[in-house]
Write a protein that holds these residues in place. Structure first.
Motif, PDB file in Angstrom:
ATOM      1  N   ARG A  48       0.830  -1.211   0.000  1.00 41.79           N
ATOM      2  CA  ARG A  48       0.000   0.000   0.000  1.00 41.79           C
ATOM      3  C   ARG A  48       0.863   1.258   0.000  1.00 41.79           C
ATOM      4  NH1 ARG A  48      -2.478  -1.149   4.183  1.00 41.79           N
ATOM      5  NH2 ARG A  48      -1.370   0.161   5.690  1.00 41.79           N
ATOM      6  N   GLN A  51       3.395   0.884  -3.519  1.00 43.43           N
ATOM      7  CA  GLN A  51       2.761   0.711  -4.829  1.00 43.43           C
ATOM      8  C   GLN A  51       3.797   0.275  -5.881  1.00 43.43           C
ATOM      9  OE1 GLN A  51      -0.654   1.086  -5.518  1.00 43.43           O
ATOM     10  NE2 GLN A  51      -0.839   1.206  -3.285  1.00 43.43           N
ATOM     11  N   ASP A  53       6.005  -1.283  -8.922  1.00 42.84           N
ATOM     12  CA  ASP A  53       5.839  -1.689 -10.316  1.00 42.84           C
ATOM     13  C   ASP A  53       6.345  -3.115 -10.522  1.00 42.84           C
ATOM     14  OD1 ASP A  53       5.048   1.008 -11.455  1.00 42.84           O
ATOM     15  OD2 ASP A  53       6.982   1.500 -10.536  1.00 42.84           O
ATOM     16  N   TYR A  75      -2.494  -6.804  -6.924  1.00 42.09           N
ATOM     17  CA  TYR A  75      -1.625  -5.716  -7.382  1.00 42.09           C
ATOM     18  C   TYR A  75      -1.157  -5.949  -8.814  1.00 42.09           C
ATOM     19  CZ  TYR A  75      -1.506  -3.150  -3.022  1.00 42.09           C
ATOM     20  OH  TYR A  75      -1.862  -2.379  -1.940  1.00 42.09           O
ATOM     21  N   ARG A  76      -0.999  -7.201  -9.199  1.00 42.91           N
ATOM     22  CA  ARG A  76      -0.653  -7.497 -10.599  1.00 42.91           C
ATOM     23  C   ARG A  76      -1.774  -7.037 -11.526  1.00 42.91           C
ATOM     24  NH1 ARG A  76       0.221 -13.688 -10.224  1.00 42.91           N
ATOM     25  NH2 ARG A  76       0.568 -13.531 -12.481  1.00 42.91           N
ATOM     26  N   GLU A  77      -2.999  -7.178 -11.080  1.00 43.61           N
ATOM     27  CA  GLU A  77      -4.131  -6.740 -11.899  1.00 43.61           C
ATOM     28  C   GLU A  77      -4.149  -5.229 -12.075  1.00 43.61           C
ATOM     29  OE1 GLU A  77      -7.361  -8.461  -9.775  1.00 43.61           O
ATOM     30  OE2 GLU A  77      -7.069 -10.476 -10.639  1.00 43.61           O
ATOM     31  N   ARG A  78      -3.419  -4.525 -11.199  1.00 48.73           N
ATOM     32  CA  ARG A  78      -3.306  -3.065 -11.320  1.00 48.73           C
ATOM     33  C   ARG A  78      -2.043  -2.653 -12.077  1.00 48.73           C
ATOM     34  NH1 ARG A  78      -4.200  -1.642  -4.922  1.00 48.73           N
ATOM     35  NH2 ARG A  78      -5.786  -3.257  -4.515  1.00 48.73           N
ATOM     36  N   GLY A  79      -1.246  -3.641 -12.516  1.00 49.31           N
ATOM     37  CA  GLY A  79      -0.082  -3.317 -13.332  1.00 49.31           C
ATOM     38  C   GLY A  79       1.247  -3.824 -12.822  1.00 49.31           C
ATOM     39  N   ARG A 351       3.908  -6.284 -19.553  1.00 50.46           N
ATOM     40  CA  ARG A 351       2.827  -5.294 -19.652  1.00 50.46           C
ATOM     41  C   ARG A 351       2.315  -5.177 -21.086  1.00 50.46           C
ATOM     42  NH1 ARG A 351       6.656  -2.540 -16.415  1.00 50.46           N
ATOM     43  NH2 ARG A 351       6.122  -2.691 -14.207  1.00 50.46           N
TER      44      ARG A 351
END
Length: 357
Positions: A48, A51, A53, A75-79, A351
């Motif tokens: 959190r 964040q 990458d 978190y992978r689903e957010r990039g 990505r």
């Protein structure tokens, strides 16, 4: 770029510490953010706050005690891109036929194989073993996962030439007295000390050090803070650098299974040369994929070690020329800065493939 790297106990005196430190120093030196996630940290809070990458961990029971793979998937689903350092798929391939060893093969760990197949374990599975090696045969076909080879390297933020007469010797070896090296070391390297000045540095070379090591590893497994940090490396990084820079010959020995399979290069291969040291390495086939004989000589057996030691101690100009070419090769292709750039390129590829789905 923001990176979180899982190293449950940074106090370890073994290779995991130096891989972490090399990548950390290179990421930071290149202007990225780097955070170490340890056994004392709360994963949800770290994710959190930072964040990331990229998140890097090792796919084994020890790391899985501290990482929450479903949380990481969110978190992978957010990039975020998840890198999993994995072990050999067929550890017994090419050098062991005893079925009792097979339990350590990744292919026989049903739980971890299922984690990979379900997409939970990571986006990138990596090691320093070549992708086409027998040790990995069947990994991609069985799991559907992508494997990347990322070699170990030299940390040039801490390893550079620094001659110091206090550390001068004919031969020097820096490394732990691992069981998988002991027989070779005692038959090929130890006898050199009867004729030449041989310095040996590292962990587990005495009964006391080995006993402390067992206690420390137990403390790390149980996450007992006082025991987990019981030992530090015998040499500081600065003194290790001076040893490599000052010894006339630096000895490099791999584990028995590495010589048998020719499957990897240890970090010492690169950092001795980064320090401008002259190195002789044991006979690992993979050496010649990256270094020529005029950059890094190979000794095949005890006779080679004896003859090459005599020859190169008597030939300082030849020795210095070989060391210079070896250092040039490392600086051109084998620093952790190179590995960080490779990691970031791989993450960009993940990505890009996601964007096509």
């Amino acid at each position: 770029m923001k990176v979180v790297y899982c190293l449950p106990h940074p106090q370890t005196v073994y290779a995991a510490r130096f891989l972490h430190d090399g990548l950390r120093n290179a990421f930071l030196d290149l202007g990225h953010e780097f955070t170490t996630f340890t056994a004392d940290d709360d994963l949800e809070r770290v994710l959190r706050e930072h964040q990331p990458d990229v998140f890097m961990y090792s796919l084994n029971f020890y790391h899985r005690r501290y990482v929450d793979l479903p949380l990481l998937r969110a978190y992978r689903e957010r990039g975020m891109v998840l890198f999993a350092l994995t072990r050999a798929w067929n550890r017994s391939a090419g050098f062991l036929t005893n079925g009792s060893i097979a339990a350590s093969d990744l292919r026989n760990d049903r739980h971890e194989v299922q984690l990979i197949r379900d997409g939970l374990a990571g986006d990138v599975f990596w090691n320093w073993i070549p992708r086409d090696h027998a040790l990995l045969e069947g990994f991609e076909a069985t799991t559907g996962a992508r494997y990347e080879q990322i070699l170990l390297a030299a940390d040039t933020t801490t390893y550079w030439p620094e001659f110091d007469p206090a550390w001068e010797s004919d031969l020097a070896y820096v490394g732990a007295n691992l069981v998988a090296k002991r027989r070779y070391f005692n038959s090929c390297i130890r006898p050199l000390g009867s004729e030449h000045d041989l310095g040996v540095y590292g962990s587990d070379w005495s009964l006391g050090s080995r006993a402390l090591g067992h206690v420390q590893r137990l403390g790390q497994y149980l996450n007992v803070r006082g025991l987990a940090g019981l030992r530090e490396p015998q040499l500081s990084v600065a003194d290790e650098r001076r040893v490599y820079s000052s010894a006339r010959i630096s000895v490099n020995v791999h584990e028995d299974q590495v010589r048998a399979t020719g499957s990897e290069l240890n970090e010492r291969t690169f950092k001795v040369l980064a320090c401008g040291g002259f190195e002789i390495v044991d006979d690992v086939a993979m050496v010649r994929d990256y270094f020529g004989a005029d950059e890094l000589p190979i000794a095949r057996d005890a006779h080679d070690w004896s003859e090459m030691t005599r020859h190169f101690l008597a030939s300082p100009e030849e020795r210095q020329a070989i060391a210079a070419r070896g250092r040039e090769r490392v600086l051109a292709a084998h620093t952790y800065h190179h590995r960080v750039r490779q990691i970031l390129e791989i993450a960009d590829g993940v990505r890009a493939r996601r964007a096509l789905l």
